[in-house]
Design a protein around this motif. Structure first.
Motif, PDB file in Angstrom:
ATOM      1  N   GLY A 148       0.651  -1.196   0.005  1.00  0.00           N
ATOM      2  CA  GLY A 148       0.176  -0.063   0.086  1.00  0.00           C
ATOM      3  C   GLY A 148       0.877   1.136   0.075  1.00  0.00           C
ATOM      4  N   PHE A 149       0.105   2.360  -0.160  1.00  0.00           N
ATOM      5  CA  PHE A 149       0.698   3.642  -0.334  1.00  0.00           C
ATOM      6  C   PHE A 149       1.513   4.096   0.850  1.00  0.00           C
ATOM      7  N   THR A 150       0.761   3.930   2.056  1.00  0.00           N
ATOM      8  CA  THR A 150       1.699   4.002   3.391  1.00  0.00           C
ATOM      9  C   THR A 150       2.874   3.550   3.375  1.00  0.00           C
ATOM     10  N   ALA A 151       2.822   2.330   3.193  1.00  0.00           N
ATOM     11  CA  ALA A 151       4.150   1.407   3.258  1.00  0.00           C
ATOM     12  C   ALA A 151       5.277   1.982   2.579  1.00  0.00           C
ATOM     13  N   PHE A 152       4.828   2.596   1.343  1.00  0.00           N
ATOM     14  CA  PHE A 152       5.857   2.968   0.508  1.00  0.00           C
ATOM     15  C   PHE A 152       6.364   4.291   0.661  1.00  0.00           C
ATOM     16  N   VAL A 153       5.501   5.193   1.266  1.00  0.00           N
ATOM     17  CA  VAL A 153       5.736   6.620   1.466  1.00  0.00           C
ATOM     18  C   VAL A 153       6.760   6.803   2.661  1.00  0.00           C
ATOM     19  N   LEU A 154       6.277   6.131   3.850  1.00  0.00           N
ATOM     20  CA  LEU A 154       6.572   6.259   4.966  1.00  0.00           C
ATOM     21  C   LEU A 154       8.361   6.231   5.181  1.00  0.00           C
ATOM     22  N   PRO A 155       8.972   5.005   4.600  1.00  0.00           N
ATOM     23  CA  PRO A 155      10.309   4.626   4.458  1.00  0.00           C
ATOM     24  C   PRO A 155      10.957   5.607   3.719  1.00  0.00           C
ATOM     25  N   LEU A 156      10.492   6.102   2.687  1.00  0.00           N
ATOM     26  CA  LEU A 156      11.227   7.093   1.803  1.00  0.00           C
ATOM     27  C   LEU A 156      11.170   8.409   2.401  1.00  0.00           C
ATOM     28  N   VAL A 157      10.185   8.981   3.401  1.00  0.00           N
ATOM     29  CA  VAL A 157      10.304  10.043   4.195  1.00  0.00           C
ATOM     30  C   VAL A 157      11.255  10.043   5.221  1.00  0.00           C
ATOM     31  N   MET A 158      11.327   8.838   5.732  1.00  0.00           N
ATOM     32  CA  MET A 158      12.292   8.536   6.861  1.00  0.00           C
ATOM     33  C   MET A 158      13.628   8.652   6.116  1.00  0.00           C
ATOM     34  N   THR A 159      13.903   8.093   5.051  1.00  0.00           N
ATOM     35  CA  THR A 159      15.331   8.111   4.481  1.00  0.00           C
ATOM     36  C   THR A 159      15.755   9.625   4.176  1.00  0.00           C
ATOM     37  N   ALA A 160      14.807  10.124   3.481  1.00  0.00           N
ATOM     38  CA  ALA A 160      15.080  11.804   3.110  1.00  0.00           C
ATOM     39  C   ALA A 160      15.479  12.511   4.465  1.00  0.00           C
ATOM     40  N   ALA A 161      14.820  12.379   5.454  1.00  0.00           N
ATOM     41  CA  ALA A 161      15.164  13.110   6.546  1.00  0.00           C
ATOM     42  C   ALA A 161      16.345  12.802   7.321  1.00  0.00           C
ATOM     43  N   PHE A 162      16.726  11.344   7.423  1.00  0.00           N
ATOM     44  CA  PHE A 162      17.791  10.765   7.981  1.00  0.00           C
ATOM     45  C   PHE A 162      18.903  11.374   7.350  1.00  0.00           C
ATOM     46  N   ALA A 163      18.868  11.569   5.961  1.00  0.00           N
ATOM     47  CA  ALA A 163      19.959  11.805   5.078  1.00  0.00           C
ATOM     48  C   ALA A 163      20.179  13.383   5.513  1.00  0.00           C
ATOM     49  N   GLY A 164      19.437  14.250   5.982  1.00  0.00           N
ATOM     50  CA  GLY A 164      19.503  15.398   6.045  1.00  0.00           C
ATOM     51  C   GLY A 164      20.025  15.627   7.459  1.00  0.00           C
ATOM     52  N   THR A 165      19.690  14.778   8.470  1.00  0.00           N
ATOM     53  CA  THR A 165      19.949  14.679   9.825  1.00  0.00           C
ATOM     54  C   THR A 165      21.754  14.625   9.705  1.00  0.00           C
ATOM     55  N   ILE A 166      22.404  13.513   9.013  1.00  0.00           N
ATOM     56  CA  ILE A 166      23.490  13.146   8.923  1.00  0.00           C
ATOM     57  C   ILE A 166      24.273  14.589   8.275  1.00  0.00           C
ATOM     58  N   VAL A 167      23.890  15.097   7.299  1.00  0.00           N
ATOM     59  CA  VAL A 167      24.566  16.392   6.805  1.00  0.00           C
ATOM     60  C   VAL A 167      24.672  17.323   7.875  1.00  0.00           C
ATOM     61  N   THR A 168      23.533  17.669   8.347  1.00  0.00           N
ATOM     62  CA  THR A 168      23.465  18.926   9.292  1.00  0.00           C
ATOM     63  C   THR A 168      24.398  18.398  10.696  1.00  0.00           C
ATOM     64  N   THR A 169      24.525  17.494  10.997  1.00  0.00           N
ATOM     65  CA  THR A 169      25.323  16.635  12.240  1.00  0.00           C
ATOM     66  C   THR A 169      26.753  16.974  11.625  1.00  0.00           C
ATOM     67  N   ARG A 170      26.952  16.542  10.595  1.00  0.00           N
ATOM     68  CA  ARG A 170      28.374  16.829   9.987  1.00  0.00           C
ATOM     69  C   ARG A 170      28.806  18.338   9.749  1.00  0.00           C
ATOM     70  N   HIS A 171      28.053  19.296   9.480  1.00  0.00           N
ATOM     71  CA  HIS A 171      28.197  20.600   9.275  1.00  0.00           C
ATOM     72  C   HIS A 171      28.498  21.190  10.662  1.00  0.00           C
ATOM     73  N   ARG A 172      28.026  20.696  11.648  1.00  0.00           N
ATOM     74  CA  ARG A 172      28.349  21.258  12.881  1.00  0.00           C
ATOM     75  C   ARG A 172      29.061  20.474  13.637  1.00  0.00           C
ATOM     76  N   ARG A 173      30.271  19.705  13.206  1.00  0.00           N
ATOM     77  CA  ARG A 173      30.965  18.750  13.808  1.00  0.00           C
ATOM     78  C   ARG A 173      31.872  19.512  14.866  1.00  0.00           C
ATOM     79  N   ASP A 174      31.835  20.930  14.863  1.00  0.00           N
ATOM     80  CA  ASP A 174      32.249  21.624  16.002  1.00  0.00           C
ATOM     81  C   ASP A 174      32.105  21.568  17.320  1.00  0.00           C
ATOM     82  N   ILE A 175      30.577  21.153  17.356  1.00  0.00           N
ATOM     83  CA  ILE A 175      29.923  21.079  18.630  1.00  0.00           C
ATOM     84  C   ILE A 175      29.148  19.756  18.796  1.00  0.00           C
TER      85      ILE A 175
END
Length: 236
Positions: A148-175
């Motif tokens: 179903g649609f929910t099973a397909f979309v939720l993991p994709l949203v999760m993945t996109a948000a997780f990628a952004g988290t990784i990059v923002t954390t790396r960007h402020r690696r000074d703290i």
């Protein structure tokens, strides 16, 4: 850990985070409460665990640590809240394998964002690993369409948000971004609290939520905030 290089420490931290997160499916399948209550309950105890860690590591500088994350840290908290929340919700609609393998697509987005925003170089070996992961993600994504649609979309949203988290954390690696990780779970609880039904939880459910909050999510996020500062986004 101190005796080895920072790159090796980063790899060990992310490996530990992956092990912690891999236990989510086992715990979630035993819960008898609604999906929203599952997410909010786990976030509640994860926020407590991370709050204790911030208090212990900052030693009197707790408020200063939260203020130091700045706007980038707030963005990281929002992205991490979305990622962690949709991760656990997705387990209610599709298989554990679908969720975890779809998360393997995060290196694509993280690597490209890291290259574009942070100037992080992507090695040939990393491209090969990403390509292999991409094949697995494609197979699993096609398989999840039947759920179903929910099973397909939720993991994709999760993945996109997780990628952004990784990059923002790396960007402020000074703290340290551990305060941001703690804040992310507080945000999840605040957003979902009106929709939760904690009264339906049995003692066994509370035990599982505590374990998932402290061990699976709390420990995993703590290790992520350490590892993502030390190694490139694609490697995370």
């Amino acid at each position: 850990m101190v005796a080895i290089g920072s790159h090796a420490r980063g790899r060990l931290a992310i490996f530990g985070a992956a092990l912690a997160w891999s236990t989510a499916g086992v715990g979630q399948r035993e819960l008898g409460v609604s999906p929203v209550t599952q997410v909010a309950g786990r976030a509640l105890f994860a926020s407590i665990a991370l709050g204790i860690l911030v208090l212990a590591t900052e030693r009197g500088r707790t408020f200063a640590a939260f203020r130091s994350i700045g706007q980038v840290g707030l963005l990281s908290a929002v992205l991490l809240g979305i990622s962690s929340g949709t991760f656990f919700l997705a387990l209610n609609y599709t298989t554990v394998a679908n969720v975890l393998f779809t998360q393997a697509a995060a290196p694509f987005a993280a690597a490209l964002l890291g290259w574009w925003l942070l100037g992080e170089r992507i090695s040939g070996r990393t491209w090969v690993a990403m390509s292999l992961a991409g094949v697995g993600v494609a197979v699993m994504a096609v398989d999840s369409l039947a759920a179903g649609f929910t099973a397909f979309v939720l993991p994709l949203v999760m993945t996109a948000a997780f990628a952004g988290t990784i990059v923002t954390t790396r960007h402020r690696r000074d703290i340290s971004m551990m305060p941001a990780a703690c804040l992310s779970q507080v945000l999840v609880v605040a957003v979902l609290l009106p929709l939760t039904s904690f009264g339906e939880a049995e003692p066994g459910d509370w035990g599982l939520l505590i374990g998932l909050g402290f061990g699976q999510m709390g420990l995993g996020l703590a290790l992520l905030t350490v590892g993502a500062r030390l190694i490139p986004p694609a490697e995370v």
